[in-house]
Design an enzyme around this catalytic site. Structure first.
Site, short mmCIF file in Angstrom:
data_model
loop_
_atom_site.label_atom_id
_atom_site.label_comp_id
_atom_site.label_asym_id
_atom_site.label_seq_id
_atom_site.Cartn_x
_atom_site.Cartn_y
_atom_site.Cartn_z
N PRO A 76 -8.24 10.18 9.53
CA PRO A 76 -6.92 10.62 9.11
C PRO A 76 -6.03 10.78 10.33
CG PRO A 76 -8.66 12.03 8.20
CD PRO A 76 -9.30 11.15 9.22
N GLU A 77 -4.86 10.18 10.30
CA GLU A 77 -3.94 10.31 11.42
C GLU A 77 -2.80 11.25 11.02
OE1 GLU A 77 -3.16 7.13 14.00
OE2 GLU A 77 -4.74 5.86 13.21
#
Ligand SMILES: [Zn+2]
Length: 292
Positions: A23-24
């Site tokens: 997840p960014e």
């Protein structure tokens, strides 16, 4: 929110790296937006932890009972839940997702935290357990600074200034792509977003950061904001099994200009997109649109 479902034909285009994509910043921001308003003001009635996460909680779980969740903020890829006493720092690690619902089913083997409140339960699902739930007495405490202290400025908030950005790039001799990924100048420019922003700015990813002129740094600054803002609007882009806290699953950004498009024609000039490895990460660029 635009949700684009992945078709089987698109799966082939995703390289092995994307399969383990974390997840960014956009995913974390989308997660925050999906439950922040609903949990604000809720009173904690229980905190249940499953298997150990990346770091220990740093407090007794029963100490949270009766505390109010005041606000949910984001710093880099951390979510900060401000409580009456201190704050909880949540990190999704490699594979984590948060879901806030009035009722949750029985926890499964990969559910490692339930923050139970009078409005619903915030659940952390994290198969790889690189995620974290850490209490800190304040944002300025050593406990919080250890996790947040090295982070660069936020790209989507006021502190990201083009003049300061260029001045900092002037001090770095590493390739611009790797300087962006390091996260100590500006947070949130992960592998996908670095490739996309450099394409938009017309800058070759291998160019040394200190060779970038002020006008080109301005274009890159604008491109970073543009790419990340669009990703947030589209609901995050990197994880195939990403689940927002509203429970929406399975979306993937399919309109990448260069990322994951090796040998496919550039959307601007039709030149085949090239892929190279920089610092063990795959970089994609157009050799014609990004000449230097
Ligand atoms: Zn091109």
């Amino acid at each position: 929110m635009i949700i684009q479902r992945l078709r089987p034909s698109d799966l082939a285009a995703i390289d092995a790296e994307a399969a383990v994509a974390m997840p960014e910043l956009p995913e974390v921001e989308v997660t925050r937006l999906s439950f922040a308003d609903r949990i604000a003001g809720a009173v904690v009635t229980d905190l249940k932890l499953g298997k150990p996460l990346r770091w220990p909680l740093g407090a007794l779980p029963q100490a949270f009972c009766g505390q109010r969740v005041c606000t949910v903020r984001r710093r880099g890829k951390y979510l900060l839940l401000d409580l009456d006493d201190g704050l909880l720092l949540l990190h999704l690690g490699m594979s984590g997702s948060l879901n806030f619902a009035p009722q949750q089913p029985q926890p499964g083997p990969h559910d490692h935290m339930d923050l139970v409140t009078d409005r619903g339960t915030l659940r952390l699902h994290d198969p790889r357990r690189f995620g974290a739930v850490v209490w800190a007495p304040s944002e300025d405490s050593p406990e919080a600074r250890k996790l947040l202290g090295h982070l660069g400025v936020e790209p989507l908030q006021g502190g990201f200034d083009p003049v300061a950005f260029h001045a900092t790039l002037r001090k770095r001799s590493a390739p611009i792509k790797q300087v962006l990924l390091a996260g100590d100048i500006v947070v949130g420019v992960g592998n996908i977003y670095a490739s996309e922003a450099l394409f938009l700015a017309g800058i070759r990813p291998t160019l040394k950061a200190n060779k970038i002129s002020r006008p080109r740094a301005d274009r890159l600054h604008a491109a970073i904001i543009d790419v990340l803002s669009r990703a947030v609007q589209q609901g995050g882009s990197t994880l195939r099994d990403f689940v927002s806290a509203e429970g929406k699953t399975g979306y993937f950004q399919l309109q990448a200009a260069v990322y994951g498009r090796a040998d496919q024609p550039c959307r601007v000039c039709n030149t085949p997109i090239r892929s190279i490895v920089q610092g063990q990460r795959t970089t994609f660029y157009c050799p014609s649109c990004q000449k230097s």
